[in-house]
Design an enzyme around this catalytic site. Sequence first.
Site, short mmCIF file in Angstrom:
data_model
loop_
_atom_site.label_atom_id
_atom_site.label_comp_id
_atom_site.label_asym_id
_atom_site.label_seq_id
_atom_site.Cartn_x
_atom_site.Cartn_y
_atom_site.Cartn_z
N SER A 125 54.90 36.40 40.29
CA SER A 125 54.40 37.90 40.40
C SER A 125 55.91 38.13 39.72
O SER A 125 55.92 37.74 38.29
CB SER A 125 53.86 38.55 41.33
OG SER A 125 53.27 39.66 41.54
N ASP A 276 42.91 35.97 38.84
CA ASP A 276 44.19 36.30 39.13
C ASP A 276 43.68 37.74 38.28
O ASP A 276 43.27 37.84 37.00
CB ASP A 276 45.12 36.51 38.35
CG ASP A 276 46.90 37.31 38.90
OD1 ASP A 276 46.20 38.41 39.13
OD2 ASP A 276 47.88 36.87 39.77
N HIS A 305 46.01 37.10 42.72
CA HIS A 305 46.69 37.29 42.78
C HIS A 305 48.20 36.12 43.71
O HIS A 305 48.45 35.69 43.37
CB HIS A 305 47.51 38.71 42.30
CG HIS A 305 48.56 39.16 41.47
ND1 HIS A 305 49.78 38.20 40.81
CD2 HIS A 305 49.76 39.03 42.43
CE1 HIS A 305 50.53 38.62 40.87
NE2 HIS A 305 50.99 38.93 42.35
#
Lengths: 330, 330
Positions: A125, A276, A305
């Site tokens: 991320s 995602d 995600h």
Amino acid sequence: MPETFDLGRLVLESGASLPVRLGYATHGTLAQDGGNAVLVPSYYTGTSSSYLPWIGSGSVLDTDRLFVVAVDMLGNGVSTSPSNAPEEVAGPRFPVVTVRDQVRAQRRLLDALGVRRLRLVLGWSMGAMQAYEWAVTYADDVDALLPICGAARCSPHNHVFLEGVRAALTADPAFRGGRYEFPPVAGLEAFGRVYAGWAYSRDFFHLGTYRELGYPSVQAVLEGWAADHAALDANDLLAMIDTWQSGDVGRGRAGGYEEALRGVRARTIVMPSTTDAYFTAADSEAEAALVPSAELRPLWSELGHIAGRPGIRAAETATIARAVRDLLDG
Amino acid sequence: MPETFDLGRLVLESGASLPVRLGYATHGTLAQDGGNAVLVPSYYTGTSSSYLPWIGSGSVLDTDRLFVVAVDMLGNGVSTSPSNAPEEVAGPRFPVVTVRDQVRAQRRLLDALGVRRLRLVLGWSMGAMQAYEWAVTYADDVDALLPICGAARCSPHNHVFLEGVRAALTADPAFRGGRYEFPPVAGLEAFGRVYAGWAYSRDFFHLGTYRELGYPSVQAVLEGWAADHAALDANDLLAMIDTWQSGDVGRGRAGGYEEALRGVRARTIVMPSTTDAYFTAADSEAEAALVPSAELRPLWSELGHIAGRPGIRAAETATIARAVRDLLDG
């Protein structure tokens, strides 16, 4: 236990100057030749401890072979952040810290630790955004790169998603432009509820995967996210959003984003989650096509995600572990 | 010009009783044999006028051949809604009106207009939810069904998205549990900003399609959505979310959702947008597989959920027009 590194004042991209203290943790031993260092930058609402599920003897990041440096991102509440900074830059006075600022601060930490080059930079991320920035800013010093569910820049749709959660938080007048005495709980809870819809995927809810994560119901997911975010500092959350939205390896560089990615020398595996919603597989595919040695290797997962979050699930961890092995042995 | 139909009190699924006034507009002339009626129920923040881009002589819904009834959904601010209801059910006292309640009210309107059966029910988004409910509740009276960017039930992910926008709005204490004297502007603007991220797609922002819709920048999209929603009534927005979340053709029916869809007798074209983030193509595919005569015919578009909105773009309109023709002539 996290340690702290005080690097004095850092002049930021914006020109502002920030007194910087970094939280970090090291695992394993730096080899004599310095050739076994791995850097893992923290992610949104995470800390240097968040990667512990991957770190240890025989683990994804094997501390029998590697020297792992896990570092807390500025703004995350451990490193210098609105919630803990000296009065002059506390709370709403905290300057925008870009992804590039983060990486420059981390470089200073590695200098202090005697690490000259990195065998691998990986992150999930926002950790992946920092990893990309490392491989561009210090292209000669990064051997391998593994961005998981991240990107080399914040896409416009991702920006819009973040403006949504920001608006949900700041709509609470208890936020008081960041000068709150008591937490803006309603705003923080709304932030968490909005975020929950983005973090996972259609199939995560459709298949009931939330039960596997300990949520008995969809309602429990929403309430969990609301409660988790009610406990966080509003200005820290917004400072990290500023960092996130700043992400762009090409900004201010001749040739821009595309040339910056073409300049990456690290062996690279780009690993999006197939579901995602904001760091999309489509963006990752485009980035993998630009990085000279990159392989696109998606995490096939319905976790959205969250698929790449450390310790989330054995199958995803196995895919990540294989990528780490391939990059280290390649 | 919209007309109004006063049907007296309607006992809702919840057992509550609501004095119901429906806004509607008719276009064209009902045939002697009553065989040319088309129903189009309104969508979220839309009215019976919203479908006008599709209605007219030679248009998608050709008023030379068809008798088109466009109806305002309860809660939309034209039909009975929190913002215009008698004191006893005004504002936060407005009861939950389910999709099925909407359809039962619409049936009463059609009775009054002398319409016994429908050549076609079509709708976009929440209009599609009502169209599905029509084809289940009155299976013998609906010849053809065209749900566009909608579903026969509100999926759990869709529910979570809606809880996010609801939370953004109600986090504003000016909302006062629905008893506001002045509009909760900050909450309404946050609602709009959160919604903007869901309404479109990654590619809509990536390709700059927003310019085609008159937004010069991503920031302008966010500000446009904030301003548009600041002008709407908060309780109306939430009442329609209650309706939306209630959507499920199977609720309370033997055999549930799957059997309900298997009982649809209408010729059906299920038309998702390939990039819809909440009424997903995956959900539409599953529903098309359950409806006996259904064909799945996606709108290939980067417009996200907005792909099917009346008048949005010529290519999407052409695909919808072809589906209407195929259903009417089939």
